[in-house]
Design an enzyme around this catalytic site. Structure first.
Site, PDB file in Angstrom:
ATOM      1  N   GLU A   2     -21.957  57.550 -52.219  1.00  0.00           N
ATOM      2  CA  GLU A   2     -20.906  56.718 -51.928  1.00  0.00           C
ATOM      3  C   GLU A   2     -21.664  55.425 -51.330  1.00  0.00           C
ATOM      4  O   GLU A   2     -22.532  55.849 -50.619  1.00  0.00           O
ATOM      5  CB  GLU A   2     -20.163  57.274 -50.542  1.00  0.00           C
ATOM      6  CG  GLU A   2     -18.953  56.184 -50.432  1.00  0.00           C
ATOM      7  CD  GLU A   2     -17.909  56.700 -49.578  1.00  0.00           C
ATOM      8  OE1 GLU A   2     -18.076  57.728 -48.929  1.00  0.00           O
ATOM      9  OE2 GLU A   2     -16.963  55.851 -49.216  1.00  0.00           O
ATOM     10  N   HIS A  38     -11.262  64.538 -44.796  1.00  0.00           N
ATOM     11  CA  HIS A  38     -11.520  64.083 -45.963  1.00  0.00           C
ATOM     12  C   HIS A  38     -10.995  64.523 -47.250  1.00  0.00           C
ATOM     13  O   HIS A  38     -10.955  64.145 -48.437  1.00  0.00           O
ATOM     14  CB  HIS A  38     -12.985  63.353 -46.165  1.00  0.00           C
ATOM     15  CG  HIS A  38     -12.880  61.783 -45.597  1.00  0.00           C
ATOM     16  ND1 HIS A  38     -12.247  60.753 -45.883  1.00  0.00           N
ATOM     17  CD2 HIS A  38     -13.887  61.178 -45.030  1.00  0.00           C
ATOM     18  CE1 HIS A  38     -12.512  59.854 -45.469  1.00  0.00           C
ATOM     19  NE2 HIS A  38     -13.813  59.744 -44.809  1.00  0.00           N
ATOM     20  N   ALA A  44     -22.263  60.737 -41.850  1.00  0.00           N
ATOM     21  CA  ALA A  44     -22.086  61.984 -42.390  1.00  0.00           C
ATOM     22  C   ALA A  44     -21.382  61.428 -43.666  1.00  0.00           C
ATOM     23  O   ALA A  44     -20.742  60.433 -43.530  1.00  0.00           O
ATOM     24  CB  ALA A  44     -21.529  62.884 -41.711  1.00  0.00           C
ATOM     25  N   GLU A  57     -10.783  55.727 -45.308  1.00  0.00           N
ATOM     26  CA  GLU A  57     -11.360  55.792 -44.214  1.00  0.00           C
ATOM     27  C   GLU A  57     -10.324  55.483 -42.926  1.00  0.00           C
ATOM     28  O   GLU A  57     -10.488  56.004 -41.840  1.00  0.00           O
ATOM     29  CB  GLU A  57     -12.490  54.748 -44.146  1.00  0.00           C
ATOM     30  CG  GLU A  57     -13.581  55.073 -45.207  1.00  0.00           C
ATOM     31  CD  GLU A  57     -14.133  56.427 -44.830  1.00  0.00           C
ATOM     32  OE1 GLU A  57     -14.111  57.103 -43.805  1.00  0.00           O
ATOM     33  OE2 GLU A  57     -14.988  57.000 -45.805  1.00  0.00           O
ATOM     34  N   GLU A 111     -15.160  64.279 -41.406  1.00  0.00           N
ATOM     35  CA  GLU A 111     -15.374  64.581 -42.985  1.00  0.00           C
ATOM     36  C   GLU A 111     -14.738  65.678 -43.424  1.00  0.00           C
ATOM     37  O   GLU A 111     -14.312  65.654 -44.655  1.00  0.00           O
ATOM     38  CB  GLU A 111     -17.242  64.975 -42.853  1.00  0.00           C
ATOM     39  CG  GLU A 111     -18.113  64.033 -42.356  1.00  0.00           C
ATOM     40  CD  GLU A 111     -17.929  62.572 -42.881  1.00  0.00           C
ATOM     41  OE1 GLU A 111     -17.179  62.312 -43.959  1.00  0.00           O
ATOM     42  OE2 GLU A 111     -18.129  61.553 -42.061  1.00  0.00           O
TER      43      GLU A 111
HETATM   44  N1  BES Z   1     -17.655  58.247 -46.330  1.00  0.00           N
HETATM   45  C1  BES Z   1     -18.259  58.037 -45.314  1.00  0.00           C
HETATM   46  C2  BES Z   1     -19.725  57.932 -45.330  1.00  0.00           C
HETATM   47  C3  BES Z   1     -20.222  56.810 -45.968  1.00  0.00           C
HETATM   48  C4  BES Z   1     -20.145  55.418 -45.617  1.00  0.00           C
HETATM   49  C5  BES Z   1     -21.115  57.106 -47.039  1.00  0.00           C
HETATM   50  C6  BES Z   1     -20.709  54.513 -46.350  1.00  0.00           C
HETATM   51  C7  BES Z   1     -21.540  55.793 -47.795  1.00  0.00           C
HETATM   52  C8  BES Z   1     -21.445  54.631 -47.571  1.00  0.00           C
HETATM   53  C9  BES Z   1     -17.921  58.862 -44.211  1.00  0.00           C
HETATM   54  O1  BES Z   1     -16.623  59.666 -44.217  1.00  0.00           O
HETATM   55  C10 BES Z   1     -17.535  58.296 -42.791  1.00  0.00           C
HETATM   56  O2  BES Z   1     -16.807  57.572 -42.831  1.00  0.00           O
HETATM   57  N2  BES Z   1     -18.673  58.537 -41.953  1.00  0.00           N
HETATM   58  C11 BES Z   1     -18.826  57.753 -40.520  1.00  0.00           C
HETATM   59  C12 BES Z   1     -18.124  58.586 -39.408  1.00  0.00           C
HETATM   60  C13 BES Z   1     -16.786  58.557 -39.072  1.00  0.00           C
HETATM   61  C14 BES Z   1     -16.777  59.519 -37.935  1.00  0.00           C
HETATM   62  C15 BES Z   1     -16.203  57.422 -38.899  1.00  0.00           C
HETATM   63  C16 BES Z   1     -20.147  57.365 -40.504  1.00  0.00           C
HETATM   64  O3  BES Z   1     -20.926  57.530 -41.117  1.00  0.00           O
HETATM   65  O4  BES Z   1     -20.483  56.488 -39.404  1.00  0.00           O
HETATM   66 ZN    ZN Z   2     -14.904  58.465 -43.716  1.00  0.00          ZN
END
Ligand code: BES
Ligand code: ZN
Length: 873
Positions: free
Chosen positions: A126, A298, A259, A317, A295
């Site tokens: 992603e 999701h 993550a 998101e 995660e």
């Molecule tokens: N899908 C995202 C991770 C991501 C973001 C991958 C941008 C590639 C590019 C994941 O689900 C996510 O949102 N992670 C957040 C933490 C969450 C608790 C809000 C992060 O990694 O900060």
């Molecule tokens: Zn996310």
């Protein structure tokens, strides 16, 4: 390696240009022959032209790939390599595309695509990383089933879905759920697993694993429990069950984000999954629980139902952040979680919305999508869902969500689809509400009150300042939660959601035999001419909408609400507003800390009836950057040094005021017995930590040194170290800390950050600079880079020190990082986004640094976009 040719004119993508891909992807089969510098990827993809396609161009994304061969239905073909991918002449009927490419995971420091972290192979796809693995229509609306064969000599080789076979040097996986390429994952390395299991509500057994490097096995138990709690919660609250026989989580040290929700194979930054009492603080435990939940959630909101294109990112998101917040509120304390989230929203999202990077939760254009994983898309995206839930009510919310899962399972959707299920489930017209998705900027809501003849009137006027590209704003639908209190502190009208939809709107309340009610509503009879006195309003309870409230009120009314409001959020908010007023007066008028406020704080801190977590929050001062933002909103130019001085004076005065009670309070809030990372204990330890930091200002660090020496958990060890370092009495402990933890990367991140966070303004940049020369500093590990540069940017008075040394150091390091890791560079550039708040000298210094970054040859598309946006607004 950079993604863009040196300073080439960047391409902009627009929401309005959306066109579906001209082919169905029936199935994908990938074979990896792993080798650190020369991994071969063979793909076999069945494409079928869509009969109704308006565009039949066969274009596959591909970046940083060496194409070895391509075939169609077994016959070699010559593809045309074009900017960002390839084109090829293809049959008009279903065909099998095969390609072989070579990639270099060991050289991939951008950490996007297939890369190596500590000798282990892992992927991050992603948003658009899959195109660095093979040629593919790398867009979220192209969904397919994946079969994966991994060949290599790694002991553990994982991919999405279920294992279908393994032998010496190979492993095969099949994921039966069609998915977009961004959810693809592969992990291979020397890993050990912490196993677990979960039985779903329909009786299916799911095998769970957390995979880590040997040595980290002892840090998995908490994450595993969090995963099981998340699975149960999603069944109980949303009725959603897991859909594979296996769920794997892997911890990696080098990761750009927190993550990633890859189907059946979540990949985590090790800082967001590994936890032990000795190495993690209460805040770490809370974050880990939340991110594992996020995660996992999701799987339905993101994977089963995904986004049509990246403009719709907040569809997955925003909703998943909203869901993980609900989860944390249920697992821990609802008001505490809400207060923490609002603090974060104001610290991260409000500045974004009020500055050069402002964009709506659903942006309409971008150059680099990685730059739009923002507080606006995430946190404001979640706030918008919270508003929707308040407007339609809980029952309707879950009704709409059920419809969403029923109607859109397996699809790639838009915000229009999302709003339509709410319209269909509730019969409500959401066209005006939709403005929340398209308008940037934080609305201001001005509130005035009127009281006459037993009728109390509240008038709301909304306006939103212009943002880049959006000079005019239309009024939005704002759910305003309001309660009324009698002057004696009783609740006179329980919380009502007032729906504001016009620029200016009034609501009348009348007194009845049983208190106050909204005029023209059903309810007890009105008493006319009764001797009621004006009620005290409690407005925007629970922070029911992400707006800035403007209301002329007095400190004594704020103190009254701090003491009596029945809404815990607004009770905290009253205290927070008071704290801000006091600070602002200190900064602007050189006033002494307000005595009445100090008294109110003292009373609250000493009141053992009150929740310790709440007391800790009230005792935590508003951040210096928040004060700067407040001053700016009121038309003043913030002086970071003055704000720092006021904070110091205030805290010192508070410590002195509490002097006689501090030892008792410290003892009373010390949590005895073995460490348990639960919300109750965490609340107490938070309060205890605040008290220790006050005490350390008075006792020369004696108590903190004792606590440091005896602590058996990181929360208390860290709190003691922080208190000592802030008081410049922690040199010995800082050394000891280093000796004790130098082999633990995650704990060392704390050590790096804390020194900069505690440094005095004039010493901050020098401290940070010295740490960049430390043997354990690295540009290749995002956690370490962020520990140092994030702490620099987060030390408000230090970063904005008049010398400009903070700006310079950050710019230098961003320039150096850009060629290593553009994504992390670009995200950290946002530290400059508030630059227009400050005086002309600081602005000139920052502008020079931004221009220096922009002039760097070979600058990445990521950083180029961020810096140009900040300069051009
Ligand atoms: N899908 C995202 C991770 C991501 C973001 C991958 C941008 C590639 C590019 C994941 O689900 C996510 O949102 N992670 C957040 C933490 C969450 C608790 C809000 C992060 O990694 O900060
Ligand atoms: Zn996310």
């Amino acid at each position: 390696m950079n993604d863009a040719a040196p300073n080439a004119a960047p391409q902009t993508f627009y929401l309005k240009d959306y066109k579906p891909f001209g082919y169905e992807v029936e199935s994908v089969k990938l074979t990896f022959q792993l080798s650190p510098n020369a991994t071969k990827v063979h793909s076999a993809i069945r494409f079928t032209p869509k009969a109704d396609a308006e565009d039949n161009r066969f274009f596959l994304h591909g970046e940083q790939l060496s194409l070895i061969s391509a075939k169609i239905d077994g016959t070699p073909v010559t593809a045309r390599l074009v900017d960002g991918g390839l084109e090829c002449d293809v049959p008009r009927t279903s065909f099998l595309w095969e390609a072989e490419v070579e990639i270099d995971p060991a050289a991939n420091t951008a950490l996007e695509g297939l890369y190596m972290s500590n000798g282990m192979y892992c992927t991050q796809c992603e948003a658009e990383g899959f195109r660095k693995i093979t040629y593919y229509p790398d867009r979220p609306d192209v969904m397919s089933t994946f079969t994966v064969r991994i060949e290599g000599d790694e002991p553990v080789m994982l991919s999405n879905g279920n294992p279908t076979g393994a032998g010496e040097g190979w492993a095969e996986w099949h994921d039966p759920w069609p998915k977009p390429a961004y959810l693809f994952a592969l992990v291979a390395g020397d890993l050990v697993n912490h196993p677990g299991s979960f039985t779903t509500k329909s009786g299916k057994d799911v095998e769970l694993n957390i995979w880590v490097r040997p040595g980290d096995e002892g840090k998995c138990a908490f994450g595993m429990e969090a995963l099981k709690k998340s699975m149960k919660w999603d069944e109980d609250v949303y009725g959603l069950e897991y859909d594979l026989d296996l769920f794997n989580i892997v911890a990696v040290d080098d990761f750009n984000m927190g993550a990633m929700e890859n189907k059946g194979l979540n990949i985590f930054n090790s800082s967001c999954v590994l936890a032990s009492p000795e190495t993690s603080t209460d805040a770490n435990f809370e974050r880990i629980e939340a991110i594992i939940a996020h995660e996992y959630f999701h799987n339905w909101t993101g994977n089963r139902i995904t986004c049509r294109d990246w403009f719709q990112l907040c569809l997955k998101e925003g909703l998943t952040v909203f869901r993980d917040a609900q989860f944390t509120a249920d697992m821990r304390s609802e008001p505490v979680k809400r207060i923490e989230d609002v603090i974060a929203l104001r610290a991260r999202q409000f500045p974004e919305d009020g500055g050069p990077l402002a964009h709506p939760p659903r942006p309409e254009e971008f150059q680099e999508i990685n730059n739009f994983y923002t507080a606006t898309v995430y946190e404001k995206g979640a706030e918008v869902i919270g508003m929707l839930k308040r407007l339609v009510g809980d029952d309707n919310y879950y009704k709409a969500l059920n419809l969403y899962f029923e109607r859109h399972d397996g699809q790639a959707c838009t915000i229009e689809d999302w709003l339509k299920v709410f319209e269909d489930a509730t019969g409500r017209d959401l066209s005006q509400f939709k403005l929340w998705y398209s308008q940037a900027g934080t609305p201001r809501v001005k509130v005035t009150e009127d009281y006459a003849d037993g009728t109390y009137t509240l008038t709301f006027e909304q306006s939103t300042p212009p943002t880049p590209g959006q000079p005019e704003k239309a009024p939005r639908v704002i759910p305003m939660a309001v309660g009324l209190l009698s002057p004696n502190g009783d609740e006179a009208m329980s919380t009502k959601i007032l729906e504001i939809s016009q620029e200016k709107q009034s609501f009348e309340f009348q007194c009845t035999v049983e208190g106050w009610r909204l005029k023209d509503c059903e309810g007890p009879e009105r008493i006319s001419g009764a001797p009621h006195s004006k009620p005290v309003p409690s407005i925007l309870r629970e922070f029911s909408a992400p707006v800035i409230l403007e209301r002329e009120t007095t400190n004594s009314e704020r103190a009254f609400l701090l003491a009596h409001d029945t809404d815990p959020f607004n009770r905290w908010e009253a205290g927070n507003a008071l704290a801000k007023e006091v600070r602002v007066a200190m900064v602007l008028d050189g006033a002494a800390p307000d005595a009445a406020y100090l008294d109110a704080l003292e009373k609250l801190v000493r009141d053992d009836e009150q929740d310790p977590a709440f007391r800790a929050l009230v005792l935590s001062p508003p951040s210096q950057s928040d004060i700067a933002q407040t001053l700016h909103e009121r038309g003043h130019t913030p002086d970071p040094q003055k704000i720092y001085d006021a904070a110091e004076t205030f805290t010192q005065t508070l410590a002195q005021q509490l002097e006689t009670s501090l030892p008792r309070l410290y003892a009373a809030t010390t949590v005895e017995g073995p460490y348990v990372p639960d919300a109750d204990g965490a609340g107490k330890r938070a309060l205890n930590g605040r008290i220790l930091s006050l005490l350390t200002r008075l006792d020369g660090g004696e108590q903190a040194a004792r606590q440091y020496a005896s602590a058996d958990n990181m929360t208390q060890q860290y709190a003691a170290l922080a208190a000592l370092m802030k008081a410049e009495k922690g040199e010995a402990q800082s050394k000891a800390f280093f000796e004790q933890w130098q082999d633990d990367r995650l704990v060392m991140d704390k050590w790096f950050a804390l020194q900069i966070a505690c440094a005095a303004p004039e010493a901050t940049a020098a401290t940070a600079k010295e740490l960049t020369q430390h043997p354990l500093f690295s540009m290749k590990n995002p956690n370490r880079f962020r520990a140092v540069m994030g702490a620099l940017a987060g030390n408000h008075a230090g970063f904005h020190h008049a010398s400009g040394a903070g700006y310079q150091l950050l710019a230098e390091n961003l320039i150096a990082l850009d060629s290593v890791n553009p994504q992390t560079t670009a995200r950290m550039c946002a530290a400059f986004q508030t630059w227009k708040r400050y005086d002309s000298e600081r602005q000139a210094q920052i502008q020079a640094e931004l221009e220096r970054i922009l002039a760097t040859s070979g600058l990445s598309r990521d950083t180029h976009e961020m810096v140009s946006r900040m300069l051009s607004a």
